[in-house]
Write an enzyme that holds these catalytic residues in place. Structure first.
Site, PDB file in Angstrom:
ATOM      1  N   GLU A   1       0.833  -1.207   0.000  1.00 33.36           N
ATOM      2  CA  GLU A   1       0.000   0.000   0.000  1.00 33.36           C
ATOM      3  C   GLU A   1       0.872   1.264   0.000  1.00 33.36           C
ATOM      4  OE1 GLU A   1      -3.729   1.882   2.583  1.00 33.36           O
ATOM      5  OE2 GLU A   1      -2.283   0.564   3.578  1.00 33.36           O
TER       6      GLU A   1
ATOM      7  N   LYS B   1      -9.739   2.392  -2.288  1.00 33.46           N
ATOM      8  CA  LYS B   1      -9.901   1.769  -0.966  1.00 33.46           C
ATOM      9  C   LYS B   1     -11.310   1.991  -0.425  1.00 33.46           C
ATOM     10  CE  LYS B   1      -7.310   1.715   3.429  1.00 33.46           C
ATOM     11  NZ  LYS B   1      -6.069   2.231   4.035  1.00 33.46           N
TER      12      LYS B   1
ATOM     13  N   CYS C   1      -5.759  -2.774   2.383  1.00 29.12           N
ATOM     14  CA  CYS C   1      -5.447  -2.628   3.807  1.00 29.12           C
ATOM     15  C   CYS C   1      -6.629  -2.852   4.754  1.00 29.12           C
ATOM     16  CB  CYS C   1      -4.802  -1.269   4.043  1.00 29.12           C
ATOM     17  SG  CYS C   1      -3.936  -1.163   5.637  1.00 29.12           S
TER      18      CYS C   1
END
Length: 411
Positions: free
Chosen positions: A140, A215, A252
């Site tokens: 990331e 995300k 994540c």
């Protein structure tokens, strides 16, 4: 040795070198301290068996080994098998995961920091290409320090369009090695007011941009002040059909949300990559559990990537957890690994070194596990559809049945 890990306040402390009692991973600690027979049995319980046997290793070319030695990065390789089928040929894909620390101190000029990471990753990417990797995933926000703890806006300078410098840097490798590359970056959307997103760019094996995913879930826990920079993504749960299979990216914090994993599976993902940046005190016990559970529940492979090292920032910052001001997140513990739908997983890369994990997998295993467990067939989506439809409404009432005697006064 165990006593040395306990501080005077009774808390467990990680050694200064971020090792586990002098070893760079739990797997290597156990391997060095158990007899071969005991280690085999412990490994069976901890990392499982693939098609009834321990994972095989994959042959790595000498050039890749030489690059690993010269540039001091961990290099490991494994292979997941599937049962032979009569009506389908094996669908073998080789995946590479890269974990790394930053290249320069956070006080260095920002462009120097970015270019330093480019130089640092070049030999690791070359090793992946020479090892026959078909799909490569970076960590990331790989082009920068994970500065989102600081709330300082100067770090926004690292943001770039999806066809920016980092994509151009990787496109050459994609073409050279016929390799799909997943590049998680800080994106600046120049067509929509230059808004910033946490985004994964999918580069095709011909060097083309296949698409992007932003995300879905943004943390607001501890030092993770990411909503100072970007908000929740708006790209849904896309699955990218590549030359090597259908892939998705769960960035994540999305790994803590089971429905996020589920949605990628419903859209047909065969491999889901989880590029991350997470620290030991916050999440390390969860790290080997969540991805593996997602792989089992959704009958696909999960590739977990985490950066390594401690990143110290010039100005102290505080968070909403009551701790005194400090200048670093803590230790990013690496430990990148791959989980398979049959509950087996690879050993992890180092807890503190840069690394490349090369993993070969037969995607036929995904359907074989769907057939074995029938999770899709038995999922009962319609009853959850009704619950969710009611839950998102302001007048939702939980389905709770109380004991009628619970509040009755005793006579």
């Amino acid at each position: 040795m165990e006593d040395e890990l306990v501080a005077e306040n009774g808390k467990i402390e990680i050694p200064k070198d971020a090792s586990i009692c002098g070893f760079d991973s739990l797997h290597r600690l156990l391997q060095s301290n158990l007899s071969p027979h005991l280690f085999q049995e412990v490994s069976r319980l901890i990392i499982g068996l693939n098609c009834g046997r321990a994972l095989d290793s994959v042959a790595i070319p000498e050039l890749a080994k030489s690059l690993s030695s010269k540039h001091d990065f961990d290099l490991q390789s494994f292979a997941f098998h599937a049962e032979r089928e009569s009506m389908r040929e094996p669908r073998i894909v080789r995946v590479g995961l890269i974990q790394n620390s930053i290249a320069l101190p956070t006080t260095a000029p920002l462009l120097d920091q970015k270019r330093g990471i480019f130089r640092k990753l070049t030999p690791i990417i070359e090793a992946a290409g020479n090892s026959g990797v078909n799909i490569l995933c970076l960590q990331e926000a790989w082009t920068m320090p994970f500065a989102f703890c600081t709330r300082e806006k100067k770090w926004c300078e690292f943001a770039e369009p999806i066809d920016g410098e980092s994509t151009q840097f990787l496109q050459g490798f994609a073409e050279k090695y016929n390799m799909v590359i997943i590049s998680p970056i800080l994106e600046r959307d120049v067509k929509h007011g230059e808004v910033i997103w946490n985004t994964a760019v999918i580069i095709g094996n011909n060097g083309n941009i296949i698409g992007k995913h932003r995300k879905n879930h943004i943390p607001r826990v501890g030092d993770f002040n990411e909503s100072t920079y970007y908000m929740e993504g708006n790209t849904g749960h896309p699955v990218f059909e590549t030359a090597y299979g259908k892939i998705a990216v769960n960035i994540c914090y999305g790994r803590h949300h089971p429905l996020n994993w589920l949605a990628f599976g419903l859209n047909g993902a065969e491999i889901v990559f989880n590029p991350s940046a997470t620290v030991g005190e916050l999440s390390e016990p969860m790290w080997p559990i969540e991805a593996r559970n997602a792989a089992i529940a959704n009958s696909y492979f999960v590739c977990s990537i985490n950066r390594v090292g401690a990143e110290v920032f010039p100005n102290p910052f505080t968070s909403g957890d009551g701790k005194p001001q400090h200048t670093d997140f803590g230790h990013f513990y690496g430990s990148s690994h791959v989980s398979a739908p049959d509950s087996s997983c690879t050993p992890s890369l180092s807890r503190y070194k840069d690394g490349l994990l090369v993993t070969e997998m037969d995607l036929n295993l995904c359907r074989q596990l769907k057939d074995k467990w029938g999770f899709r067939m038995t999922a009962r989506y319609e009853i959850y559809e009704d619950l969710f439809a009611r839950y998102v409404k302001p007048d939702f009432e939980p389905q709770v049945i109380s004991d009628p005697l619970l509040n009755k006064k005793t006579s």
